[in-house]
Write a protein that holds these residues in place. Sequence first.
Motif, mmCIF file in Angstrom:
data_model
loop_
_atom_site.group_PDB
_atom_site.id
_atom_site.type_symbol
_atom_site.label_atom_id
_atom_site.label_comp_id
_atom_site.label_asym_id
_atom_site.label_seq_id
_atom_site.Cartn_x
_atom_site.Cartn_y
_atom_site.Cartn_z
ATOM 1 N N LEU A 67 46.703 34.588 32.462
ATOM 2 C CA LEU A 67 46.055 35.680 31.716
ATOM 3 C C LEU A 67 44.545 35.651 31.946
ATOM 4 C CD1 LEU A 67 48.009 35.588 28.303
ATOM 5 C CD2 LEU A 67 48.025 37.465 29.946
ATOM 6 N N LEU A 68 43.979 34.443 31.881
ATOM 7 C CA LEU A 68 42.527 34.289 32.091
ATOM 8 C C LEU A 68 42.108 34.804 33.462
ATOM 9 C CD1 LEU A 68 41.383 30.745 30.899
ATOM 10 C CD2 LEU A 68 40.725 32.970 30.016
ATOM 11 N N GLN A 69 42.851 34.375 34.492
ATOM 12 C CA GLN A 69 42.486 34.757 35.868
ATOM 13 C C GLN A 69 42.532 36.265 36.076
ATOM 14 O OE1 GLN A 69 45.260 32.716 38.390
ATOM 15 N NE2 GLN A 69 44.474 30.744 37.704
ATOM 16 N N ASN A 70 43.412 36.929 35.358
ATOM 17 C CA ASN A 70 43.586 38.367 35.593
ATOM 18 C C ASN A 70 42.766 39.245 34.656
ATOM 19 O OD1 ASN A 70 45.566 38.715 37.843
ATOM 20 N ND2 ASN A 70 46.666 37.232 36.560
ATOM 21 N N ARG A 71 41.820 38.627 33.928
ATOM 22 C CA ARG A 71 40.948 39.415 33.060
ATOM 23 C C ARG A 71 39.851 40.138 33.845
ATOM 24 N NH1 ARG A 71 39.750 35.323 28.085
ATOM 25 N NH2 ARG A 71 41.801 35.498 27.103
ATOM 26 N N THR A 72 39.659 39.756 35.088
ATOM 27 C CA THR A 72 38.671 40.475 35.903
ATOM 28 C C THR A 72 39.407 41.524 36.715
ATOM 29 O OG1 THR A 72 37.356 38.482 36.005
ATOM 30 C CG2 THR A 72 36.844 40.179 37.624
ATOM 31 N N LEU A 73 39.052 42.785 36.509
ATOM 32 C CA LEU A 73 39.750 43.870 37.199
ATOM 33 C C LEU A 73 39.341 43.900 38.664
ATOM 34 C CD1 LEU A 73 39.165 46.771 34.614
ATOM 35 C CD2 LEU A 73 41.180 45.303 34.820
ATOM 36 N N PRO A 74 40.275 44.270 39.566
ATOM 37 C CA PRO A 74 39.880 44.463 40.971
ATOM 38 C C PRO A 74 38.734 45.490 41.050
ATOM 39 C CG PRO A 74 42.268 44.630 40.692
ATOM 40 C CD PRO A 74 41.701 44.542 39.322
ATOM 41 N N GLN A 75 37.868 45.310 42.066
ATOM 42 C CA GLN A 75 36.675 46.175 42.208
ATOM 43 C C GLN A 75 37.032 47.664 42.175
ATOM 44 O OE1 GLN A 75 33.388 45.591 42.607
ATOM 45 N NE2 GLN A 75 33.646 43.411 42.198
ATOM 46 N N CYS A 102 48.622 49.679 42.010
ATOM 47 C CA CYS A 102 49.746 49.604 42.936
ATOM 48 C C CYS A 102 49.280 49.287 44.365
ATOM 49 C CB CYS A 102 50.531 50.910 42.925
ATOM 50 S SG CYS A 102 52.095 50.647 43.740
ATOM 51 N N ASP A 103 49.772 48.202 44.904
ATOM 52 C CA ASP A 103 49.498 47.847 46.293
ATOM 53 C C ASP A 103 50.796 47.308 46.896
ATOM 54 O OD1 ASP A 103 49.876 45.336 45.282
ATOM 55 O OD2 ASP A 103 47.784 44.726 45.421
ATOM 56 N N ARG A 104 50.706 46.722 48.085
ATOM 57 C CA ARG A 104 51.939 46.281 48.758
ATOM 58 C C ARG A 104 52.721 45.261 47.932
ATOM 59 N NH1 ARG A 104 49.033 45.796 53.537
ATOM 60 N NH2 ARG A 104 49.045 47.755 54.659
ATOM 61 N N ASP A 105 51.983 44.429 47.154
ATOM 62 C CA ASP A 105 52.673 43.427 46.340
ATOM 63 C C ASP A 105 53.543 44.090 45.286
ATOM 64 O OD1 ASP A 105 51.830 41.243 47.563
ATOM 65 O OD2 ASP A 105 50.156 40.811 46.194
ATOM 66 N N PHE A 106 52.993 45.137 44.674
ATOM 67 C CA PHE A 106 53.726 45.776 43.582
ATOM 68 C C PHE A 106 54.959 46.540 44.059
ATOM 69 C CE2 PHE A 106 50.076 44.791 40.951
ATOM 70 C CZ PHE A 106 50.692 44.488 39.748
ATOM 71 N N ASN A 112 57.400 38.196 37.237
ATOM 72 C CA ASN A 112 56.636 37.849 36.039
ATOM 73 C C ASN A 112 55.141 37.816 36.336
ATOM 74 O OD1 ASN A 112 58.971 37.629 34.657
ATOM 75 N ND2 ASN A 112 58.827 35.444 34.197
ATOM 76 N N GLU A 113 54.779 37.411 37.564
ATOM 77 C CA GLU A 113 53.346 37.344 37.926
ATOM 78 C C GLU A 113 52.727 38.744 37.860
ATOM 79 O OE1 GLU A 113 55.777 35.765 39.873
ATOM 80 O OE2 GLU A 113 55.310 33.958 38.739
ATOM 81 N N GLN A 114 53.455 39.715 38.412
ATOM 82 C CA GLN A 114 52.944 41.095 38.356
ATOM 83 C C GLN A 114 52.815 41.549 36.899
ATOM 84 O OE1 GLN A 114 55.728 43.503 40.507
ATOM 85 N NE2 GLN A 114 55.256 42.570 42.475
ATOM 86 N N ALA A 115 53.827 41.191 36.093
ATOM 87 C CA ALA A 115 53.810 41.590 34.681
ATOM 88 C C ALA A 115 52.569 41.021 33.998
ATOM 89 C CB ALA A 115 55.083 41.100 33.981
ATOM 90 N N ILE A 116 52.291 39.736 34.220
ATOM 91 C CA ILE A 116 51.143 39.097 33.558
ATOM 92 C C ILE A 116 49.831 39.704 34.053
ATOM 93 C CG2 ILE A 116 49.890 36.886 33.318
ATOM 94 C CD1 ILE A 116 52.619 35.570 32.952
ATOM 95 N N GLN A 117 49.805 40.066 35.334
ATOM 96 C CA GLN A 117 48.592 40.699 35.870
ATOM 97 C C GLN A 117 48.266 41.988 35.095
ATOM 98 O OE1 GLN A 117 48.896 41.333 40.125
ATOM 99 N NE2 GLN A 117 46.852 42.182 40.245
#
Length: 365
Positions: A67-75, A102-106, A112-117
Amino acid sequence: MFQKGLKDVVAVHTKIADVIGEKGELQYRGVQVGQLVTQYSFEQILYLLLNGQRPNQEQLQEVQSALLQNRTLPQHVQAIIDALPSEVSLMDAMRTGISAFCDRDFVRKTSNEQAIQLIAALPVIVARHYRNQQGLELIEPDANLNHTANYLWMLTGVSPTEVHVEALETYLKLTMEHGLNASTFAGRVTISTESDLTAAITSAIGTMKGPLHGGAPAGVIDLLNEIGSPENIQPVIEEKMRRGERIMGFGHRVYKTEDPRSVILRDKCLSMSGRDAWLDLATTAEKEIIRLLDKHKPGRKLYTNVEYYAAAIMRSIDMPTELFTPTFSVARIVGWAAHAIEQQQDNTIFRPQSVYVGAFSEKSC
Ligand SMILES: CC(C)(COP(=O)(O)OP(=O)(O)OC[C@H]1O[C@@H](n2cnc3c(N)ncnc32)[C@H](O)[C@@H]1OP(=O)(O)O)[C@@H](O)C(=O)NCCC(=O)NCCS
């Protein structure tokens, strides 16, 4: 068989939550919400909803650091939010921000990683657009604060009090999941086409926006402001019933007795210091409105739903009205994600039938 609004139609089997309407009970993964509120943190419930079990210490730390790591939004998401005019509502900004993820990963299978992001990003999107709208300086996330406290911090730029964090977290825990409600259903329909998680969450946010679903708590504040004092309860409600209006914060598709979330939030409001005339009016009005609804709509079993005391909780922590529905979404995104993942695990595309009742053209020869 035709059921308007799919009332009482069972559309999925789920292991995520059980909403027992007649008994007024709600369980996430077999645990009663009353127990979750007192014995689990938001982060623990998040793990429980996504994985089906309470996390051990190591698993909890993993969730917290993700959760902490994903608090910074992509540019590019930051730039898109910053480009929105202030007239764009917070709900629309959330929908736009999430779809920009939405990118290639999504587009690959939802994880679960995508969900937490997305769960980590949503409150940050809300805070960013809210502060942009107000012309206020943006606040950086604080790595020492948990999910709830950091949301309040990024909205206000003021260290939140423990009382405020606890009140908001109680509300978030109670609204993280609620079976096949309209927004969750919308998300499941979207992912059932083998679309992706960003699309499912975007559909859900659009559905949450409506006043009959996530927009109700702001309507409760308007209602109580219109009532103003106890002697006006009856005339205001009678007039609304005469005009065929819905009373916001009352009635539920599933609960036919008290909504258990409403009971917990009412107790929370009453136990908080600083009880005031507004809260007194809310508790008096609740009893009177239930009586009047029973008089005008006998047998419909209309009681307070979660939104009535959600409005009181939000008011007690000085949350502006325009943040009510976005805050509801900050909680419910966990349920949306859990359902999207469950739908993918045993998918059949949703495609109900319609019966044509329109005009018929003459047969051409
Ligand atoms: C939540 C809600 C959409 C559920 O609706 P539903 O399951 O489709 O129930 P129905 O619309 O079939 O309502 C059944 C009857 O109760 C009445 N009713 C339901 N909720 C009502 C309300 N809040 N105020 C007045 N009457 C209400 C309906 O008018 C209907 O009356 P009728 O039988 O004479 O036609 C509905 O109760 C509502 O609009 N509530 C107000 C909005 C709200 O608080 N939403 C938050 C939900 S958590």
